[in-house]
Write an enzyme that holds these catalytic residues in place. Structure first.
Site, short mmCIF file in Angstrom:
data_model
loop_
_atom_site.label_atom_id
_atom_site.label_comp_id
_atom_site.label_asym_id
_atom_site.label_seq_id
_atom_site.Cartn_x
_atom_site.Cartn_y
_atom_site.Cartn_z
CB THR A 80 34.35 14.58 -31.74
OG1 THR A 80 34.68 15.45 -32.83
CG2 THR A 80 34.93 15.12 -30.46
CG HIS B 132 31.14 18.04 -11.81
ND1 HIS B 132 31.00 16.89 -11.06
CD2 HIS B 132 32.25 18.66 -11.34
CE1 HIS B 132 31.99 16.82 -10.18
NE2 HIS B 132 32.76 17.88 -10.33
#
Length: 402
Positions: A321, A373
């Site tokens: 983006t 994560h």
């Protein structure tokens, strides 16, 4: 002959749709393949056209109604003439003189905004005024013909005040959220709630890419039939090489399974009037810079015209983006589930940097990598972003694949 008009077949990822606009009303004549209704889904607006010449006999689903895949939304009479009924309907819906060129959805917008149809240029069939024509007219600074002169004459200093709004009046406008906007909101909240999202940052010296682009952009455009050399293709190719080295960043989570993709399909965020869309570049490892640039340009054009298809936005293993085109210096991009990472580009800004003990003014860009994560360790995320930085600061490495 009676024919059932059905909603399109939605893919598995789309549960239902909403009737956005009926462009034809019961009794109104339709030509084969003429647009009759727009159906808005979570991702795109789908167009349904007339199967043959004829008229719509009955509308079963009105604007705002929810429809399922292949559900019957109207009944159509093939070959039927629509001369008498449509004429009466149009005369009732629009002033004489405009009835032959203003569709129902366009008329509704014109009436709501107090516009003069004669001032709007129609791009539809035979010069007809469409809903999009009215929206563009409003966007380009349209003014209501009758109400605008009065405030201007009475108080020239307030000429910039909104039309039809008395001085000092505090105006509010409440509109329902579109399905696309609602879906974007839902997915972004879910991404933050369901993923262990972290963001790591770095910065890249854009001087090598900018010099390479400056040196070859004219030859590139001439060689590739007008395709312009931008920055996004360098980022896509750099990300592709980095994804090969760090497959966890190119993976996704499905329940308790980690799915590693043996290909690189990179989504590129495109801003449109309807909201943010993320069409996908397929197999970027075999795409050239020209392929990437031309495909992205096509995505942007079709996105602005509302013509991106469902297939354009299905899948994707990684997303890029670019908030820099709007002036963003730094941001934290949100994951695009079920992907496990997203790269954020930002504004190129000259800053003093220490180079070999000397201060140089260099065009720098902050990079942000948000990652899940649960799937990606911090070490992998940092090394992935450093790999992209290294490739961009030495573009020849992408060509040599080293």
């Amino acid at each position: 002959m009676s024919i059932e008009i059905k909603a399109p077949t939605f893919p598995e990822s789309v549960a239902d749709g909403t009737i956005a606009t009926w462009h034809k009303q019961p009794g109104e004549a339709c030509s084969a393949d003429e647009l009759i209704v727009d159906i808005e889904t979570d991702k795109v607006v789908l167009e349904v056209v007339a199967p043959e010449d004829g008229v719509i006999a009955e509308v079963l689903k009105g604007e705002g109604d929810t429809v399922l895949s292949d559900e019957v939304i109207a009944k159509f009479e093939a070959g039927a003439a629509g001369s008498a009924a449509p004429a009466a309907a149009e005369e009732a819906a629009a002033p004489a003189g405009d009835a032959d060129k203003v569709g129902p959805a366009a008329r509704k917008l014109i009436d709501e905004n107090g516009l003069d149809a004669s001032q709007i240029t129609g791009t539809g069939k035979n010069g007809g005024i469409t809903k999009e024509d009215v929206q563009n007219f409003i966007k380009n600074g349209a003014q209501a013909p009758a109400a605008a002169p009065a405030p201007a004459a009475a108080a020239p200093a307030q000429a910039a005040a909104p039309v039809n709004v008395p001085a000092g009046e505090r105006v509010e406008k409440r509109v329902p959220m579109t399905r696309l906007r609602a879906t974007i909101a839902k997915r972004l909240v879910e991404a933050q709630q369901n993923a262990a999202m972290l963001t790591t940052y770095n910065e890249v010296n854009m001087k090598p890419v900018m010099e390479l682009r400056k040196q070859y952009k004219d030859l590139f455009e001439k060689t590739h039939n007008g395709t312009r050399l931008g920055f996004m293709s360098f980022f896509v190719k750099a990300a592709t090489e980095a994804l090969k080295k760090f497959p966890a960043v190119n993976a996704s989570i499905d329940g308790n399974d980690m799915v590693y993709h043996g290909y690189q399909d990179i989504g590129v965020a495109v801003s449109t009037d309807r909201g943010l869309m993320v069409p996908v570049l397929r197999d970027t490892d075999v795409m050239s810079l020209a392929d990437v640039e031309s495909t992205i340009a096509d995505f942007g054009k079709r996105g602005r015209e509302g013509k991106l298809g469902m297939d354009d936005m299905q899948g994707g293993t990684f997303t890029i983006t670019n908030g820099g085109v709007f002036g963003s210096l730094m941001s934290t991009p949100i994951l695009n589930p079920p992907q496990t990472a997203i790269l954020g580009m930002h504004k190129i800004q000259e800053r003093p940097m220490a180079v070999n003990g000397q201060v140089e003014i260099l065009p720098m860009m902050y990079l942000a990598l948000s990652y899940d994560h649960r799937m990606i360790d911090g070490k992998e995320a940092v090394q992935f972003l450093v790999t992209i930085k290294d490739l961009l600061e030495d573009p020849a490495r992408m060509l040599l694949e080293v």
